[in-house]
Design a protein around this motif. Structure first.
Motif, PDB file in Angstrom:
ATOM      1  N   GLU A  45      39.890  33.731  45.288  1.00 16.12           N
ATOM      2  CA  GLU A  45      39.682  32.803  44.083  1.00 16.12           C
ATOM      3  C   GLU A  45      40.135  33.344  42.827  1.00 16.12           C
ATOM      4  N   LEU A  46      39.961  34.503  42.304  1.00 13.21           N
ATOM      5  CA  LEU A  46      40.672  34.965  41.022  1.00 13.21           C
ATOM      6  C   LEU A  46      42.088  35.028  41.150  1.00 13.21           C
ATOM      7  N   ASN A  47      42.655  35.435  42.219  1.00 15.20           N
ATOM      8  CA  ASN A  47      44.217  35.420  42.281  1.00 15.20           C
ATOM      9  C   ASN A  47      44.810  33.966  42.167  1.00 15.20           C
ATOM     10  N   GLY A  48      44.163  32.861  42.377  1.00 12.25           N
ATOM     11  CA  GLY A  48      44.626  31.797  42.335  1.00 12.25           C
ATOM     12  C   GLY A  48      44.596  31.225  40.745  1.00 12.25           C
ATOM     13  N   ALA A  49      43.774  31.744  40.290  1.00  6.80           N
ATOM     14  CA  ALA A  49      43.895  31.314  38.383  1.00  6.80           C
ATOM     15  C   ALA A  49      44.675  32.279  37.675  1.00  6.80           C
ATOM     16  N   LYS A  50      45.436  33.391  38.351  1.00  3.18           N
ATOM     17  CA  LYS A  50      46.276  33.867  37.548  1.00  3.18           C
ATOM     18  C   LYS A  50      47.363  33.190  37.149  1.00  3.18           C
ATOM     19  N   THR A  51      47.839  32.267  37.861  1.00  4.32           N
ATOM     20  CA  THR A  51      48.973  31.239  37.627  1.00  4.32           C
ATOM     21  C   THR A  51      48.682  30.616  36.126  1.00  4.32           C
ATOM     22  N   GLN A  52      47.528  29.680  36.309  1.00  7.04           N
ATOM     23  CA  GLN A  52      47.154  29.009  35.105  1.00  7.04           C
ATOM     24  C   GLN A  52      46.837  30.031  33.866  1.00  7.04           C
ATOM     25  N   ALA A  60      52.748  27.404  27.768  1.00  6.48           N
ATOM     26  CA  ALA A  60      53.223  26.336  28.305  1.00  6.48           C
ATOM     27  C   ALA A  60      52.434  25.060  28.585  1.00  6.48           C
ATOM     28  N   THR A  61      51.052  25.135  28.415  1.00  8.97           N
ATOM     29  CA  THR A  61      50.156  24.219  28.540  1.00  8.97           C
ATOM     30  C   THR A  61      48.917  24.259  27.570  1.00  8.97           C
ATOM     31  N   ALA A  62      48.368  23.361  27.159  1.00  8.44           N
ATOM     32  CA  ALA A  62      47.411  23.264  26.022  1.00  8.44           C
ATOM     33  C   ALA A  62      46.039  23.848  27.028  1.00  8.44           C
ATOM     34  N   SER A  63      45.540  24.657  26.148  1.00 11.42           N
ATOM     35  CA  SER A  63      44.334  25.224  26.835  1.00 11.42           C
ATOM     36  C   SER A  63      43.173  24.338  26.453  1.00 11.42           C
ATOM     37  N   ALA A 122      52.179  44.656  30.307  1.00 12.99           N
ATOM     38  CA  ALA A 122      53.684  44.220  30.669  1.00 12.99           C
ATOM     39  C   ALA A 122      53.238  43.007  31.706  1.00 12.99           C
ATOM     40  N   GLY A 123      51.938  42.456  31.993  1.00 11.82           N
ATOM     41  CA  GLY A 123      51.912  41.345  32.855  1.00 11.82           C
ATOM     42  C   GLY A 123      51.644  41.696  33.973  1.00 11.82           C
ATOM     43  N   ALA A 124      51.130  43.098  34.352  1.00 13.37           N
ATOM     44  CA  ALA A 124      50.761  43.516  35.653  1.00 13.37           C
ATOM     45  C   ALA A 124      49.017  43.269  35.695  1.00 13.37           C
ATOM     46  N   TRP A 125      48.863  42.949  37.076  1.00  9.22           N
ATOM     47  CA  TRP A 125      47.438  42.620  37.240  1.00  9.22           C
ATOM     48  C   TRP A 125      46.649  43.716  38.042  1.00  9.22           C
ATOM     49  N   THR A 126      45.598  44.259  37.791  1.00 11.03           N
ATOM     50  CA  THR A 126      44.855  44.918  38.598  1.00 11.03           C
ATOM     51  C   THR A 126      43.381  44.514  38.662  1.00 11.03           C
ATOM     52  N   CYS A 127      42.834  45.122  39.784  1.00 11.19           N
ATOM     53  CA  CYS A 127      41.405  44.681  40.443  1.00 11.19           C
ATOM     54  C   CYS A 127      40.698  45.732  40.066  1.00 11.19           C
ATOM     55  N   SER A 128      39.232  45.316  39.572  1.00  8.42           N
ATOM     56  CA  SER A 128      38.444  46.401  39.440  1.00  8.42           C
ATOM     57  C   SER A 128      37.022  45.603  39.755  1.00  8.42           C
ATOM     58  N   THR A 129      35.926  46.478  39.961  1.00 11.04           N
ATOM     59  CA  THR A 129      34.646  45.947  40.315  1.00 11.04           C
ATOM     60  C   THR A 129      33.495  46.642  39.462  1.00 11.04           C
ATOM     61  N   SER A 130      32.449  45.911  39.355  1.00 13.19           N
ATOM     62  CA  SER A 130      31.235  46.646  38.801  1.00 13.19           C
ATOM     63  C   SER A 130      30.938  47.797  39.467  1.00 13.19           C
TER      64      SER A 130
END
Length: 143
Positions: A45-52, A60-63, A122-130
């Motif tokens: 679900e979070l990966n789907g939000a990365k593009t937005q 590119a889009t008004a937030s 650099a625009g790289a995404w990493t995952c972490s948890t609590s």
């Protein structure tokens, strides 16, 4: 001569003992697999939000809060995760906990914990948890 057919008490007790041992082993394993799948679902679900997020960051889009909300970003249909998306990303693009998902599955050992997606310069995404999520439940590449 009368013959009785059926099971003796000892045979029934052995069967009950075997079923009990199997249940004692399989239920914790099953709960572990459920916890792993719930974290994977939250990460998807979070990966789907990365593009937005990237579109908002690049301008590119008004937030606005209606463009980037939980209701519009649920991909798996799982209403049990509460995902929060930062609608005002920092201008630098560096954001720890840029995208956050809280796990609200009551029946698992990860209830109330968080999964984060972090973005570096650099625009790289990493995952972490609590900290409350055990290593055995984390997907590969998620620290």
């Amino acid at each position: 001569m009368n013959r009785n057919f059926g099971f003796t008490l000892i045979e029934m007790m052995i069967v009950v003992a075997i079923v009990g041992v199997l249940a004692a082993i399989s239920i914790p394993l099953y709960q572990g697999y459920v916890a792993k799948s719930q974290i994977t679902t939250a990460l998807a679900e979070l990966n789907g939000a990365k593009t937005q997020y990237e579109l908002i960051l690049s301008g590119a889009t008004a937030s606005s809060t209606t463009d980037f909300t939980v209701v519009n970003m649920f991909f798996s249909g799982s209403q049990s995760n509460v995902c929060i998306y930062d609608v005002n990303p920092p201008a630098s693009g560096v954001a720890n906990k840029a995208l956050v998902c809280q796990l609200n599955h009551v029946a698992t050992p990860i209830a109330g914990e968080f999964v984060y997606l972090n973005r570096d310069l650099a625009g790289a995404w990493t995952c972490s948890t609590s900290l409350g999520i055990a290593t055995k439940f984390k997907p590969s590449g998620c620290s």
